[in-house]
Scaffold this motif. Structure first.
Motif, mmCIF file in Angstrom:
data_model
loop_
_atom_site.group_PDB
_atom_site.id
_atom_site.type_symbol
_atom_site.label_atom_id
_atom_site.label_comp_id
_atom_site.label_asym_id
_atom_site.label_seq_id
_atom_site.Cartn_x
_atom_site.Cartn_y
_atom_site.Cartn_z
ATOM 1 N N VAL A 198 61.507 -42.536 -21.571
ATOM 2 C CA VAL A 198 62.762 -41.791 -21.467
ATOM 3 C C VAL A 198 62.520 -40.464 -20.752
ATOM 4 C CG1 VAL A 198 64.607 -40.631 -22.753
ATOM 5 C CG2 VAL A 198 63.770 -42.871 -23.516
ATOM 6 N N LEU A 199 61.453 -39.763 -21.140
ATOM 7 C CA LEU A 199 61.127 -38.494 -20.489
ATOM 8 C C LEU A 199 60.843 -38.702 -19.001
ATOM 9 C CD1 LEU A 199 58.860 -36.924 -23.252
ATOM 10 C CD2 LEU A 199 61.175 -36.204 -22.610
ATOM 11 N N GLU A 200 60.153 -39.786 -18.667
ATOM 12 C CA GLU A 200 59.880 -40.083 -17.254
ATOM 13 C C GLU A 200 61.178 -40.344 -16.491
ATOM 14 O OE1 GLU A 200 57.153 -43.356 -17.634
ATOM 15 O OE2 GLU A 200 55.413 -42.034 -17.705
ATOM 16 N N ALA A 201 62.099 -41.077 -17.101
ATOM 17 C CA ALA A 201 63.393 -41.343 -16.454
ATOM 18 C C ALA A 201 64.152 -40.036 -16.249
ATOM 19 C CB ALA A 201 64.212 -42.323 -17.291
ATOM 20 N N ALA A 259 62.840 -37.997 -13.523
ATOM 21 C CA ALA A 259 63.188 -38.572 -12.217
ATOM 22 C C ALA A 259 64.675 -38.414 -11.907
ATOM 23 C CB ALA A 259 62.804 -40.058 -12.185
ATOM 24 N N GLY A 260 65.418 -37.809 -12.827
ATOM 25 C CA GLY A 260 66.840 -37.581 -12.593
ATOM 26 C C GLY A 260 67.729 -38.763 -12.909
ATOM 27 N N VAL A 261 67.243 -39.695 -13.712
ATOM 28 C CA VAL A 261 68.024 -40.876 -14.063
ATOM 29 C C VAL A 261 68.710 -40.630 -15.406
ATOM 30 C CG1 VAL A 261 67.967 -43.371 -14.484
ATOM 31 C CG2 VAL A 261 66.347 -42.340 -12.882
ATOM 32 N N PRO A 262 70.032 -40.751 -15.476
ATOM 33 C CA PRO A 262 70.701 -40.603 -16.767
ATOM 34 C C PRO A 262 70.274 -41.721 -17.710
ATOM 35 C CG PRO A 262 72.271 -41.216 -15.056
ATOM 36 C CD PRO A 262 70.952 -41.033 -14.386
ATOM 37 N N CYS A 263 70.273 -41.412 -19.008
ATOM 38 C CA CYS A 263 69.774 -42.362 -20.004
ATOM 39 C C CYS A 263 70.839 -42.712 -21.033
ATOM 40 C CB CYS A 263 68.579 -41.758 -20.728
ATOM 41 S SG CYS A 263 67.164 -41.447 -19.665
ATOM 42 N N LEU A 264 70.826 -43.974 -21.427
ATOM 43 C CA LEU A 264 71.645 -44.491 -22.525
ATOM 44 C C LEU A 264 70.670 -45.017 -23.567
ATOM 45 C CD1 LEU A 264 74.207 -45.376 -23.949
ATOM 46 C CD2 LEU A 264 74.341 -47.317 -22.373
ATOM 47 N N LEU A 265 70.682 -44.394 -24.754
ATOM 48 C CA LEU A 265 69.622 -44.616 -25.732
ATOM 49 C C LEU A 265 70.169 -44.991 -27.098
ATOM 50 C CD1 LEU A 265 67.755 -41.272 -24.903
ATOM 51 C CD2 LEU A 265 67.334 -43.530 -23.878
ATOM 52 N N SER A 266 69.415 -45.815 -27.819
ATOM 53 C CA SER A 266 69.755 -46.095 -29.210
ATOM 54 C C SER A 266 69.609 -44.797 -30.008
ATOM 55 C CB SER A 266 68.847 -47.191 -29.778
ATOM 56 O OG SER A 266 67.482 -46.853 -29.618
ATOM 57 N N ASP A 267 70.369 -44.687 -31.085
ATOM 58 C CA ASP A 267 70.411 -43.437 -31.854
ATOM 59 C C ASP A 267 69.314 -43.354 -32.917
ATOM 60 O OD1 ASP A 267 71.400 -45.339 -33.627
ATOM 61 O OD2 ASP A 267 73.167 -44.157 -34.196
ATOM 62 N N ILE A 285 74.761 -34.276 -17.214
ATOM 63 C CA ILE A 285 73.735 -34.902 -18.057
ATOM 64 C C ILE A 285 72.405 -34.956 -17.317
ATOM 65 C CG2 ILE A 285 73.005 -37.086 -19.118
ATOM 66 C CD1 ILE A 285 75.914 -37.555 -19.867
ATOM 67 N N ARG A 286 72.447 -35.377 -16.067
ATOM 68 C CA ARG A 286 71.237 -35.493 -15.258
ATOM 69 C C ARG A 286 70.513 -34.138 -15.173
ATOM 70 N NH1 ARG A 286 73.447 -37.911 -10.840
ATOM 71 N NH2 ARG A 286 72.847 -39.959 -11.534
ATOM 72 N N GLU A 287 71.245 -33.092 -14.878
ATOM 73 C CA GLU A 287 70.654 -31.761 -14.726
ATOM 74 C C GLU A 287 70.139 -31.212 -16.061
ATOM 75 O OE1 GLU A 287 72.120 -27.315 -13.451
ATOM 76 O OE2 GLU A 287 73.018 -29.022 -12.415
ATOM 77 N N SER A 288 70.916 -31.367 -17.112
ATOM 78 C CA SER A 288 70.493 -30.882 -18.433
ATOM 79 C C SER A 288 69.228 -31.592 -18.909
ATOM 80 C CB SER A 288 71.611 -31.080 -19.456
ATOM 81 O OG SER A 288 72.730 -30.313 -19.122
ATOM 82 N N ALA A 289 69.174 -32.899 -18.706
ATOM 83 C CA ALA A 289 68.006 -33.673 -19.121
ATOM 84 C C ALA A 289 66.768 -33.251 -18.333
ATOM 85 C CB ALA A 289 68.269 -35.164 -18.951
ATOM 86 N N TYR A 290 66.928 -33.103 -17.030
ATOM 87 C CA TYR A 290 65.799 -32.684 -16.195
ATOM 88 C C TYR A 290 65.281 -31.314 -16.651
ATOM 89 C CZ TYR A 290 63.054 -31.127 -12.244
ATOM 90 O OH TYR A 290 62.033 -30.644 -11.479
ATOM 91 N N ASN A 291 66.180 -30.384 -16.885
ATOM 92 C CA ASN A 291 65.774 -29.037 -17.317
ATOM 93 C C ASN A 291 65.090 -29.062 -18.677
ATOM 94 O OD1 ASN A 291 66.709 -27.819 -14.975
ATOM 95 N ND2 ASN A 291 68.731 -27.415 -15.834
ATOM 96 N N MET A 292 65.569 -29.903 -19.600
ATOM 97 C CA MET A 292 64.943 -30.023 -20.911
ATOM 98 C C MET A 292 63.523 -30.563 -20.784
ATOM 99 S SD MET A 292 64.121 -32.569 -23.409
ATOM 100 C CE MET A 292 65.037 -33.949 -22.790
#
Length: 184
Positions: free
Chosen positions: A98-101, A104-112, A156-163
């Motif tokens: 998930v971190l690798e995705a 790479a700027g890929v949005p993620c859909l994840l189980s909770d 989402i893409r930008e926030s995830a990348y920054n995190m």
């Protein structure tokens, strides 16, 4: 384009990917079942078989828009060519794929699950879409949300990348480990 050429994929479809050992714990079966409702999207299931019986069952029951690719090299190429990363895992520690995705700027859909939700705690921003573990209807609802042309993925893409950059880069992780061992 490189991904389409590499795996001889049809053009003009959204490309989803999941990257993990192919085992029941990762629940690729749920992802494949969901894809039956989205014929205008493709799912690339990337990872070696960790359970041959399970892998054979998936191969036998997959719709034509699902590709079981086995273990692959050049994972960065797969991620960069994907529109959405999916994980239906039942358990994760630190979810590296998930971190690798996200890096790479890929949005993620994840189980909770707790491992996925731990990433959410690192950021005040929305960093992924989540669905109730094992829930086919919840997964399909979130895919529909993602496919909605009015949905704002860039945030989402930008926030995830920054995190990832702030909390999970090699430098940040080294500093965190050093703090654990030195007590500082």
């Amino acid at each position: 384009a490189a991904l389409i050429k590499r795996f001889d994929l049809p053009e003009d479809k959204k490309i989803f990917c999941t990257i993990a050992r192919v085992v029941p714990l990762k629940d690729q079966r749920l992802l494949i079942e969901a894809m039956k409702a989205f014929p205008k999207a493709l799912l690339l299931v990337v990872g070696p078989s960790g359970n041959d019986e399970y892998y054979e069952e998936l191969e036998k029951n997959r719709p034509s828009n699902v590709y079981l690719l086995g273990g692959q090299s050049k994972i960065d190429e797969i991620l960069k060519g994907s529109d959405l990363f999916l994980s239906a895992s039942h358990h994760e520690g630190i979810p590296i794929s998930v971190l690798e995705a996200q890096a790479a700027g890929v949005p993620c859909l994840l189980s909770d699950i707790p491992g996925h939700l731990t990433l959410k705690e690192s950021s005040q921003e929305r960093i992924a879409l989540y669905f109730k573990m094992k829930s086919l209807s919840a997964l399909k609802n979130e895919i529909n949300q993602f496919l909605n042309p009015d949905f704002n993925l860039e945030e989402i893409r930008e926030s995830a990348y920054n995190m990832v950059k702030q909390d999970y880069s090699s430098k940040a992780m080294a500093l965190n480990y050093q703090a654990v061992y030195t007590g500082k």
